[in-house]
Motif scaffolding. Structure first.
Motif, PDB file in Angstrom:
ATOM      1  N   LEU A  56      70.167  23.059 -84.430  1.00 49.55           N
ATOM      2  CA  LEU A  56      71.620  23.287 -84.502  1.00 49.55           C
ATOM      3  C   LEU A  56      72.279  22.130 -85.290  1.00 49.55           C
ATOM      4  CD1 LEU A  56      71.852  24.076 -80.404  1.00 49.55           C
ATOM      5  CD2 LEU A  56      72.282  25.610 -82.595  1.00 49.55           C
ATOM      6  N   LYS A  57      71.341  21.380 -85.706  1.00 48.97           N
ATOM      7  CA  LYS A  57      71.754  20.335 -86.546  1.00 48.97           C
ATOM      8  C   LYS A  57      72.429  19.357 -85.722  1.00 48.97           C
ATOM      9  CE  LYS A  57      71.741  22.924 -90.748  1.00 48.97           C
ATOM     10  NZ  LYS A  57      72.650  23.725 -91.769  1.00 48.97           N
ATOM     11  N   GLN A  58      72.341  19.023 -84.661  1.00 42.54           N
ATOM     12  CA  GLN A  58      72.783  17.921 -83.889  1.00 42.54           C
ATOM     13  C   GLN A  58      72.167  16.592 -83.809  1.00 42.54           C
ATOM     14  OE1 GLN A  58      73.386  20.064 -80.336  1.00 42.54           O
ATOM     15  NE2 GLN A  58      75.027  21.360 -80.897  1.00 42.54           N
ATOM     16  N   PRO A  59      72.812  15.678 -83.736  1.00 37.89           N
ATOM     17  CA  PRO A  59      71.855  14.547 -83.506  1.00 37.89           C
ATOM     18  C   PRO A  59      71.202  14.501 -82.128  1.00 37.89           C
ATOM     19  CG  PRO A  59      74.203  13.950 -83.144  1.00 37.89           C
ATOM     20  CD  PRO A  59      74.113  15.265 -83.481  1.00 37.89           C
ATOM     21  N   ASP A  60      70.103  13.890 -82.185  1.00 37.82           N
ATOM     22  CA  ASP A  60      69.509  13.860 -80.873  1.00 37.82           C
ATOM     23  C   ASP A  60      69.087  12.088 -80.524  1.00 37.82           C
ATOM     24  OD1 ASP A  60      67.988  15.347 -78.597  1.00 37.82           O
ATOM     25  OD2 ASP A  60      66.140  14.315 -79.418  1.00 37.82           O
ATOM     26  N   PHE A  61      69.000  11.941 -79.165  1.00 43.85           N
ATOM     27  CA  PHE A  61      68.850  10.644 -78.867  1.00 43.85           C
ATOM     28  C   PHE A  61      67.547  10.168 -78.744  1.00 43.85           C
ATOM     29  CE2 PHE A  61      73.390   9.913 -79.554  1.00 43.85           C
ATOM     30  CZ  PHE A  61      74.088  10.797 -79.091  1.00 43.85           C
ATOM     31  N   CYS A  62      66.562  11.032 -79.025  1.00 38.16           N
ATOM     32  CA  CYS A  62      65.340  10.407 -78.660  1.00 38.16           C
ATOM     33  C   CYS A  62      64.689  10.240 -80.008  1.00 38.16           C
ATOM     34  CB  CYS A  62      64.668  11.811 -77.968  1.00 38.16           C
ATOM     35  SG  CYS A  62      62.797  11.075 -77.331  1.00 38.16           S
TER      36      CYS A  62
END
Lengths: 225, 773
Positions: B111-117
């Motif tokens: 989804l082209k979102q940032p991930d925090f991992c």
């Protein structure tokens, strides 16, 4: 004449064959005498041979036409060398083999003779003999077309009527060949035996068939189309 | 000091990573315990203790070393390893939790979102799952997750944008994104790829899995696929319709300024197709069909409206274009079928018409001089077999018309030479001596020159005769040589060379006898050329002719003649014994001294003319019949001779009645008013053209000779083989005999030999021949 039947002794058993010989020896001589007598009744006094005239009278006695194939067969049986003539030796050979010492017996032997000749193993020999028999001149190697046609009729007419008719027709129409030689003659017999008729479907001109037969097949085929 | 109790230490199994998790059951003592040591030796501890104690009480090292107490060995202590009370278990929901982490990451990627991992952790997560034999599940879950995203993405393309270019760009972007995403996921799950995937059969690598999913859903969203293909084809078509002027090769077609097509877009999308493995099915096939239609239409249109030269240039441009297309964006595998299709439509279909349109060989020559056309036409020959077929049939047709035109027999050789020369010129200049072209010419010539049996051979001999005769003013030696060579090339094509030989020999003999050779060198050169071609057997007899003291000729004696010969014969034979003298009466010539009232003259005349004239020594007037009786010259020949003496330019006799023709009732008189400017006069015998009879007899001789050769060959073969089948004999004969002959003729000879008892048919197998010694 001593009666051999009453002969005694250890040679009894084996002597019976000797007896037969002895008896047949006598009979044989008689037979031979009669054969010779018959010969001279037809032979020409000057030449000592049976000549065409003699053969004609022989034929009339046999009640067989002199152009009948059975006369040719008789000649074959005698291994007669010259067409239209029988020598004493030939006569003896033939009639002895046929066990005929009189005209009646000879006539009776003819059907048997025919059967013998027509046996496949003998027929080739007879067929080739027929050709040679017609070579009248010395060093002659071929026979003219017309005579060949007649000979074919005579010799193969019974067995291979349709092939003979066609071939004879061809021979009389074509102009390439004026004579037929032995090779072509024998070739035709093989042709009748091996090649299916009337379609010639198994005929292959590239094989060693004499050229005249290649031309013959071509002629037939062109007639059919 | 407290003794450290032996403690069982449970260590993490995996110590390689340096990531350790330790579980200690008991608390450690104050002495630091090396976690890796599992066993403690009490004895050692003691030693340590005592040493350290001593070290502290007394000072210095030396004290330690010097005063090392010898301690008697203690009996070995028992070591006890105790198992852990319970197997270390994973935390509950380990799998679910770990997966949840991964799942959210994957989602975020798609989804082209940032991930925090961070990636490290994700990588580790995969690792853990794999280690705990949960790789299979992981794989399936990843697959499912990816699938749902991919399918969604592709579905979203459905119904998007009417504008094809825009749509295609969208597709491109989608694809690019997908590739990036998949790459990332693969990076994360690298461990999975390397272990589980490798160890399990029938499991694709993640990359392949991803591609397969993409392909699957692309075909589900079939509209997308079709629209993409359609869009691509449309782009290509528009590019074709408006060729870019800037392209370096198309100097000629400066048509409408192009719709410059986005080639990069095409390139990427086609790469996508290739990667998905659907290139040939989904794209290439419709593309080639499209191309075929396009060029079919174009070919027909242009053929009608342009002349051949322009058409060919245009085709060349097109082919270059298509080639570039392959370089720029099409897959390399398409190049061959593409060019083949284009050529088929543009050239193959029209080859015949092209060649027809190029009227005459010379316009064809001009046609081909431009280099571009040459290169491309070479392609025609190499790729399109119909090109060389059409060329071959063209050569044959033209050549055949030259050869079979009986009325133009005189010019046949000359025309053939010209024709060949022009073809050779094209071959050299425009085709850079292309081998295929050369072979096409050769084959075609071989065929056409043998269509008419014997006549071309004869004419070539005649042609050579003309060239080698004196009186060919203006041909230099070099030119003559050149011509001889060219004629020799034609000669090579002829199958019945013995016909040529017969005529050539005859003409050579005539030339030499009559002293008509232009140059002995030229003659010798020709003979040596023939020798190279045909072997020395061919030329042996010819070479023998050069020695004037050996006039051994094969020419036959045509006619009866009179007594004059005998004198010469006597003389000759008295001089040379053991020789055979053959008179060539038609060729003899003399010089007569004639006394005319108006002056003495010397007359150079033929033998027949001599004979006739000498009759007038004894008579003033003679009738035709008289002359005929006296000379015994053959009728036609005599008339010709009398014509040459009484009706031509030089009239040494007068004919009564006057006229051109010699009739039976004519009478002839010595011309006592004869004058001529020169002293020595040549009275041309009217050229004895080779009569038709002579011609046929020459030909017949050749055939007769051939018969002997065949017989000799058969006997030779049978003598060696002793026994041979018919078919093998025929094969052998065809190999050995140098002239063409029919199998039926061979059969004739074989039968003749059977008749003459050289061979016989085998008794058992009529297909076999036996040699009769």
């Amino acid at each position: 004449m001593p009666r051999t039947a009453s002969k005694k002794g250890p040679a009894n058993s084996s002597s019976s064959s000797a007896v037969d010989l002895f008896r047949s020896g006598k009979a044989a001589t008689k037979e031979l005498e009669r054969i010779d007598q018959l010969y001279y009744s037809y032979a020409n006094n000057l030449s000592g041979m049976i000549d065409p005239e003699g053969i004609e009278s022989l034929c009339s006695d046999l009640k067989v036409d002199h152009t009948d194939v059975r006369i040719l067969m008789l000649a074959w049986k005698m291994q007669a060398e010259k067409q239209g003539y029988f020598t004493l030796e030939e006569w003896r050979k033939g009639l002895k083999a046929l066990r005929a010492d009189t005209i009646i017996k000879l006539k009776k032997a003819l059907p048997e003779l025919e059967k013998e000749v027509r046996r496949p193993s003998n027929y080739v020999e007879f067929y080739s003999y027929a050709f040679r028999y017609c070579l009248t001149e010395e060093k002659q190697k071929s026979i003219d077309i017309e005579s060949i046609c007649e000979l074919l009729e005579l010799v193969l007419g019974l067995q291979f009527r349709p092939q003979v008719d066609l071939f004879v027709q061809y021979l009389r129409t074509q102009i390439d060949y004026k004579v037929i030689n032995m090779d072509q003659w024998m070739g035709f017999y093989r042709f009748c035996q091996e090649i299916s008729f009337p379609d010639f479907s198994n005929y292959d001109a590239e094989l060693a068939w004499p050229l005249i037969l290649d031309n013959f097949v071509e002629w037939v085929r062109s007639k059919q189309t | 000091m407290k003794k450290a109790k032996s403690q069982a230490v449970a260590c993490s199994l995996d110590s390689k990573n340096g990531i350790k998790q330790h579980h200690f059951d008991d608390a450690t003592t104050n002495s630091s315990v090396d976690p890796f040591s599992m066993i403690e030796d009490h004895a050692e501890t003691d030693v340590v203790d005592s040493d350290s104690a001593r070290a502290s009480s007394s000072g210095g090292f030396t004290a330690n070393l010097a005063r090392k107490k010898a301690i008697p060995p203690q009996p070995a202590k028992k070591l006890v390893i105790k198992l852990l009370k319970a197997k270390p278990t994973l935390p509950t929901n380990f799998e679910e939790n770990t997966w949840a982490v991964l799942k959210s990451a994957i989602s975020a990627i798609f989804l082209k979102q940032p991930d925090f991992c961070d990636l490290e952790k994700l990588y580790q997560a995969v690792n853990d799952l794999c280690l705990h034999k949960m790789g299979g599940n992981l794989y399936q879950r990843i697959e499912k997750e990816c699938e749902s995203h991919i399918s969604a993405t592709l579905q979203s393309l459905v119904g998007q944008s009417e504008d094809l270019v825009v749509f295609l760009s969208l597709v491109e972007t989608t694809w690019q994104d997908f590739c990036d995403q998949l790459l990332m996921i693969r990076g994360i799950a690298l461990y999975l790829d390397r272990t589980y995937v490798k160890q399990t059969t029938n499991v694709r690598s993640l990359w392949d899995m991803g591609l397969q999913l993409f392909r699957k859903h692309l075909s589900i969203a079939s509209e997308v696929e079709h629209k993409t293909v359609f869009g691509l084809l449309k782009m290509i078509e528009s590019e074709r319709s408006f060729p870019d002027v800037n392209l370096s090769f198309s100097v000629i077609c400066a048509t409408v300024l192009g719709e410059a097509v986005d080639r990069t877009l095409l390139n990427h999308l086609l790469k996508m197709f290739t990667a998905l493995g659907i290139y040939s099915e989904s794209f290439e096939k419709p593309f080639l069909d499209c191309t075929s239609e396009f060029y079919a239409a174009e070919g027909v249109k242009y053929m009608q409206q342009s002349d051949v030269s322009d058409y060919l240039k245009h085709v060349e441009v097109r082919l270059h274009e298509e080639h570039d297309r392959c370089v720029l964006y099409l897959d390399a595998s398409t190049r061959k079928p593409l060019l083949a299709t284009a050529e088929r439509q543009l050239l193959e279909r029209h080859i015949a018409a092209i060649l027809e349109k190029a009227r005459g060989i010379f316009s064809l020559m001009n046609l081909f001089l431009p280099v571009h056309s040459a290169i491309f036409f070479r392609q025609v020959l190499t790729f399109a077999t119909t090109g060389s077929r059409a060329l071959s049939s063209y050569i044959r047709r033209t050549g055949q018309s030259i050869v079979t035109d009986e009325e133009k027999d005189k010019d046949m050789v000359f025309s053939l030479l010209e024709f060949k020369a022009s073809l050779d010129a094209i071959w050299e200049d425009s085709f850079s001596k292309n081998e295929a072209f050369c072979n096409t010419i050769k084959e075609a010539f071989e065929h056409l020159i043998n269509i008419r049996q014997n006549r071309p051979a004869e004419l070539i001999a005649k042609f050579l005769d003309e060239k080698l005769r004196a009186g060919n003013k203006g041909t230099s030696e070099e030119e003559l040589e050149g011509t001889l060579d060219k004629v020799l090339v034609l000669f090579r094509f002829i199958q019945g060379k013995d016909v040529f030989e017969a005529f050539y020999k005859k003409d050579l003999a005539k030339r030499l006898l009559l002293g008509k050779s232009a140059s002995i060198d030229a003659e010798k050169s020709m003979i040596s050329k023939l020798k190279t071609e045909c072997g020395s057997q061919f030329t042996n007899k010819l070479e023998g002719m050069y020695w004037p003291t050996y006039p051994l000729m094969d020419v036959r004696l045509p006619h009866e003649l009179n007594v004059y010969q005998d004198i010469f014969k006597e003389f000759y034979l008295s001089k040379y014994s053991g020789r055979r003298l053959m008179w060539q009466n038609s060729l003899g010539h003399c010089v007569l001294k004639a006394e005319f009232p108006k002056g003495k003259k010397e007359l150079a005349v033929s033998l027949f003319q001599t004979v006739v004239l000498m009759l007038f020594n004894d008579a003033q007037k003679l009738s035709f019949q008289d002359i005929k009786d006296a000379t015994c010259i053959e009728d036609k020949e005599l008339r010709r001779t009398l014509q040459s003496l009484a009706c031509g330019k030089v009239r040494v006799l007068q004919k009564n009645p006057k006229g051109r023709e010699v009739d039976d009732n004519d009478s002839f008189m010595f011309n006592d008013v004869f004058t001529a400017p020169l002293y020595r006069i040549k009275v041309n015998a009217i050229q004895l053209k080779e009569t038709v009879e002579e011609n046929t007899s020459t030909t017949e001789r050749v055939f007769q000779d051939r018969q002997y050769q065949v017989d000799a060959a058969i006997v030779r073969i049978m003598k060696t083989r002793k026994v041979l089948s018919h078919t093998l004999l025929i094969t052998e004969l065809f190999q050995q005999l140098k002239f063409p002959i029919k199998p039926s003729d061979l059969k004739k000879r074989i039968e003749s030999l059977i008749d003459r008892e050289y061979l016989e048919r085998d008794r058992n197998n009529p297909q076999i021949y036996n040699y009769l010694a």
